[in-house]
Design a protein around this motif. Structure first.
Motif, PDB file in Angstrom:
ATOM      1  N   ALA A 289     -12.493  28.353 -16.095  1.00 29.29           N
ATOM      2  CA  ALA A 289     -13.196  29.019 -17.194  1.00 29.29           C
ATOM      3  C   ALA A 289     -14.456  29.706 -16.670  1.00 29.29           C
ATOM      4  O   ALA A 289     -15.254  29.101 -15.943  1.00 29.29           O
ATOM      5  CB  ALA A 289     -13.555  28.011 -18.280  1.00 29.29           C
ATOM      6  N   GLY A 290     -14.613  30.973 -16.997  1.00 32.14           N
ATOM      7  CA  GLY A 290     -15.777  31.727 -16.532  1.00 32.14           C
ATOM      8  C   GLY A 290     -15.646  32.284 -15.133  1.00 32.14           C
ATOM      9  O   GLY A 290     -16.618  32.804 -14.586  1.00 32.14           O
ATOM     10  N   ASN A 291     -14.436  32.192 -14.562  1.00 36.58           N
ATOM     11  CA  ASN A 291     -14.169  32.690 -13.192  1.00 36.58           C
ATOM     12  C   ASN A 291     -15.347  32.477 -12.222  1.00 36.58           C
ATOM     13  O   ASN A 291     -15.847  33.417 -11.599  1.00 36.58           O
ATOM     14  CB  ASN A 291     -13.732  34.162 -13.216  1.00 36.58           C
ATOM     15  CG  ASN A 291     -14.446  35.049 -14.217  1.00 36.58           C
ATOM     16  OD1 ASN A 291     -14.073  35.143 -15.390  1.00 36.58           O
ATOM     17  ND2 ASN A 291     -15.540  35.670 -13.765  1.00 36.58           N
TER      18      ASN A 291
ATOM     19  N   ARG B 209      -9.670  33.898 -11.462  1.00 39.27           N
ATOM     20  CA  ARG B 209      -9.528  34.391 -12.831  1.00 39.27           C
ATOM     21  C   ARG B 209     -10.055  33.359 -13.800  1.00 39.27           C
ATOM     22  O   ARG B 209     -10.101  32.168 -13.489  1.00 39.27           O
ATOM     23  CB  ARG B 209      -8.063  34.660 -13.159  1.00 39.27           C
ATOM     24  CG  ARG B 209      -7.170  33.497 -12.803  1.00 39.27           C
ATOM     25  CD  ARG B 209      -5.912  33.456 -13.613  1.00 39.27           C
ATOM     26  NE  ARG B 209      -6.149  32.856 -14.915  1.00 39.27           N
ATOM     27  CZ  ARG B 209      -5.181  32.406 -15.707  1.00 39.27           C
ATOM     28  NH1 ARG B 209      -3.938  32.483 -15.324  1.00 39.27           N
ATOM     29  NH2 ARG B 209      -5.456  31.865 -16.864  1.00 39.27           N
ATOM     30  N   CYS B 210     -10.474  33.831 -14.971  1.00 38.51           N
ATOM     31  CA  CYS B 210     -10.833  32.880 -16.013  1.00 38.51           C
ATOM     32  C   CYS B 210      -9.570  32.142 -16.438  1.00 38.51           C
ATOM     33  O   CYS B 210      -8.468  32.674 -16.365  1.00 38.51           O
ATOM     34  CB  CYS B 210     -11.446  33.612 -17.203  1.00 38.51           C
ATOM     35  SG  CYS B 210     -11.954  32.477 -18.517  1.00 38.51           S
ATOM     36  N   ALA B 211      -9.737  30.911 -16.875  1.00 36.27           N
ATOM     37  CA  ALA B 211      -8.587  30.106 -17.300  1.00 36.27           C
ATOM     38  C   ALA B 211      -7.980  30.598 -18.610  1.00 36.27           C
ATOM     39  O   ALA B 211      -6.900  30.152 -18.996  1.00 36.27           O
ATOM     40  CB  ALA B 211      -9.023  28.649 -17.456  1.00 36.27           C
ATOM     41  N   ASP B 212      -8.646  31.524 -19.275  1.00 36.94           N
ATOM     42  CA  ASP B 212      -8.176  32.053 -20.559  1.00 36.94           C
ATOM     43  C   ASP B 212      -6.692  32.438 -20.475  1.00 36.94           C
ATOM     44  O   ASP B 212      -6.267  33.115 -19.537  1.00 36.94           O
ATOM     45  CB  ASP B 212      -9.028  33.286 -20.918  1.00 36.94           C
ATOM     46  CG  ASP B 212      -8.835  33.730 -22.348  1.00 36.94           C
ATOM     47  OD1 ASP B 212      -9.803  33.694 -23.111  1.00 36.94           O
ATOM     48  OD2 ASP B 212      -7.699  34.131 -22.709  1.00 36.94           O
ATOM     49  N   SER B 213      -5.929  31.999 -21.496  1.00 34.18           N
ATOM     50  CA  SER B 213      -4.470  32.209 -21.473  1.00 34.18           C
ATOM     51  C   SER B 213      -4.070  33.683 -21.543  1.00 34.18           C
ATOM     52  O   SER B 213      -2.933  34.037 -21.236  1.00 34.18           O
ATOM     53  CB  SER B 213      -3.834  31.469 -22.658  1.00 34.18           C
ATOM     54  OG  SER B 213      -4.314  32.019 -23.877  1.00 34.18           O
TER      55      SER B 213
ATOM     56  N   GLY C 181     -13.002  38.873 -14.337  1.00 38.35           N
ATOM     57  CA  GLY C 181     -13.584  38.490 -15.609  1.00 38.35           C
ATOM     58  C   GLY C 181     -12.816  39.175 -16.727  1.00 38.35           C
ATOM     59  O   GLY C 181     -11.894  39.945 -16.473  1.00 38.35           O
ATOM     60  N   HIS C 182     -13.185  38.906 -17.958  1.00 41.20           N
ATOM     61  CA  HIS C 182     -12.477  39.567 -19.066  1.00 41.20           C
ATOM     62  C   HIS C 182     -13.390  39.698 -20.283  1.00 41.20           C
ATOM     63  O   HIS C 182     -14.368  38.961 -20.438  1.00 41.20           O
ATOM     64  CB  HIS C 182     -11.212  38.783 -19.428  1.00 41.20           C
ATOM     65  CG  HIS C 182     -11.479  37.446 -20.033  1.00 41.20           C
ATOM     66  ND1 HIS C 182     -11.477  37.224 -21.384  1.00 41.20           N
ATOM     67  CD2 HIS C 182     -11.779  36.258 -19.462  1.00 41.20           C
ATOM     68  CE1 HIS C 182     -11.752  35.946 -21.621  1.00 41.20           C
ATOM     69  NE2 HIS C 182     -11.941  35.332 -20.465  1.00 41.20           N
ATOM     70  N   SER C 183     -13.025  40.627 -21.149  1.00 40.05           N
ATOM     71  CA  SER C 183     -13.790  40.862 -22.367  1.00 40.05           C
ATOM     72  C   SER C 183     -13.738  39.632 -23.269  1.00 40.05           C
ATOM     73  O   SER C 183     -12.781  38.848 -23.227  1.00 40.05           O
ATOM     74  CB  SER C 183     -13.230  42.087 -23.102  1.00 40.05           C
ATOM     75  OG  SER C 183     -11.864  41.887 -23.421  1.00 40.05           O
ATOM     76  N   ASN C 184     -14.762  39.448 -24.058  1.00 35.81           N
ATOM     77  CA  ASN C 184     -14.835  38.330 -25.021  1.00 35.81           C
ATOM     78  C   ASN C 184     -14.603  36.961 -24.391  1.00 35.81           C
ATOM     79  O   ASN C 184     -13.907  36.118 -24.969  1.00 35.81           O
ATOM     80  CB  ASN C 184     -13.835  38.538 -26.161  1.00 35.81           C
ATOM     81  CG  ASN C 184     -14.168  39.768 -26.965  1.00 35.81           C
ATOM     82  OD1 ASN C 184     -15.342  40.122 -27.116  1.00 35.81           O
ATOM     83  ND2 ASN C 184     -13.158  40.459 -27.448  1.00 35.81           N
ATOM     84  N   CYS C 185     -15.154  36.743 -23.207  1.00 40.42           N
ATOM     85  CA  CYS C 185     -14.957  35.454 -22.517  1.00 40.42           C
ATOM     86  C   CYS C 185     -15.719  34.344 -23.257  1.00 40.42           C
ATOM     87  O   CYS C 185     -16.944  34.399 -23.398  1.00 40.42           O
ATOM     88  CB  CYS C 185     -15.444  35.563 -21.074  1.00 40.42           C
ATOM     89  SG  CYS C 185     -15.220  34.030 -20.147  1.00 40.42           S
ATOM     90  N   GLY C 186     -14.985  33.329 -23.702  1.00 37.40           N
ATOM     91  CA  GLY C 186     -15.592  32.236 -24.459  1.00 37.40           C
ATOM     92  C   GLY C 186     -16.563  31.414 -23.637  1.00 37.40           C
ATOM     93  O   GLY C 186     -17.576  30.910 -24.160  1.00 37.40           O
ATOM     94  N   ALA C 187     -16.302  31.268 -22.340  1.00 35.25           N
ATOM     95  CA  ALA C 187     -17.194  30.485 -21.480  1.00 35.25           C
ATOM     96  C   ALA C 187     -18.538  31.186 -21.331  1.00 35.25           C
ATOM     97  O   ALA C 187     -19.604  30.560 -21.419  1.00 35.25           O
ATOM     98  CB  ALA C 187     -16.541  30.277 -20.112  1.00 35.25           C
TER      99      ALA C 187
HETATM  100 ZN    ZN Z   1     -12.963  33.584 -20.171  1.00 37.41          ZN
END
Ligand code: ZN
Length: 236
Positions: free
Chosen positions: A114-116, A89-93, A142-148
């Motif tokens: 980050a960025g899975n 998973r992405c590290a996004d909280s 992955g997820h929407s609006n991923c900053g990485a």
């Molecule tokens: Zn992300």
């Protein structure tokens, strides 16, 4: 029988590590990461595992989540683990597999970056889940609006100008960033492509996982989690 298989897999994996001369990690695995005789997961079929996840995501979306007995799960987990799905998973909280798939302690084996991206350390962790814990499903989330991924799009021509260790990480995301060019929603397309590339890359980078896939014991899938709706949609 299942425990014997489990022990054989574990032995094979420890043996492989020993063959590489990694005596200290072997000791570490034997005492710290070994399966301690846990039974295989309750769900052993890859398709059933995916169905259980998607059903959990539906409950999450509908606000009809199970009333989990985390205390009982904690006690069960003290003597071993039997997760039925392993994640990158992405590290996004905002990306929380246990919650959005409505699971409790011990059911998901979760690796985050980050960025899975399927880095070598993460693939090694997944190999442990597949070979030792007999986890039947690997999921790239992955997820929407991923900053990485967004950073990779923005800095595709000057990655090395990014601070700290970011150039190494963002470089891994460049194929998705570059190949999404021209898409109507470029970030969404890049997120999707990044998941697809991960699905293709894991079996190539890991004979442990590809052999499990070939034997029908494991599937590698991926999808995009929508931050707004909570829905996880499979890609590829
Ligand atoms: Zn992300």
């Amino acid at each position: 029988m299942c425990n014997e298989t489990n022990q054989l897999s574990r032995r094979a994996m420890l043996g492989s590590t020993a063959a590489l001369g990694l005596t200290i990690p072997v000791t570490g695995m034997a005492h710290g990461m070994a399966n301690q005789g846990s039974p295989p997961p309750m769900i052993t079929n890859p398709d059933d595992a995916l169905e259980a996840l998607m059903n959990g995501n539906r409950r999450f979306i509908e606000g009809d989540m199970h009333d989990h007995d985390h205390e009982a799960a904690k006690k069960r987990g003290a003597s071993g683990q039997s997760p039925f799905a392993a994640f990158i998973r992405c590290a996004d909280s905002r990306v929380a597999p246990e919650i959005v798939f409505d699971q409790t302690i011990g059911e998901l084996f979760v690796c985050g970056v980050a960025g899975n991206i399927p880095t070598s350390e993460i693939v090694a962790s997944l190999e442990y889940a597949v070979a030792v814990l007999e986890t039947p499903l690997v999921v790239i989330m992955g997820h929407s609006n991923c900053g990485a991924v967004e950073a990779a799009i923005e800095h595709q021509n000057d990655v090395m100008a990014l601070p700290g260790q970011l150039p190494g990480l963002v470089t891994e995301l460049l194929p998705a960033a570059i190949n999404s060019k021209g898409a109507e929603d470029r970030l969404a397309k890049a997120v999707e492509l990044n998941v697809e590339y991960g699905i293709g890359r894991i079996p190539k980078d890991s004979t442990v996982i590809s052999e499990a896939v070939d034997a029908g014991k494991c599937r590698v899938v991926g999808g995009v989690y929508d931050l707004a709706s909570g829905a996880f949609t499979l890609v590829g």
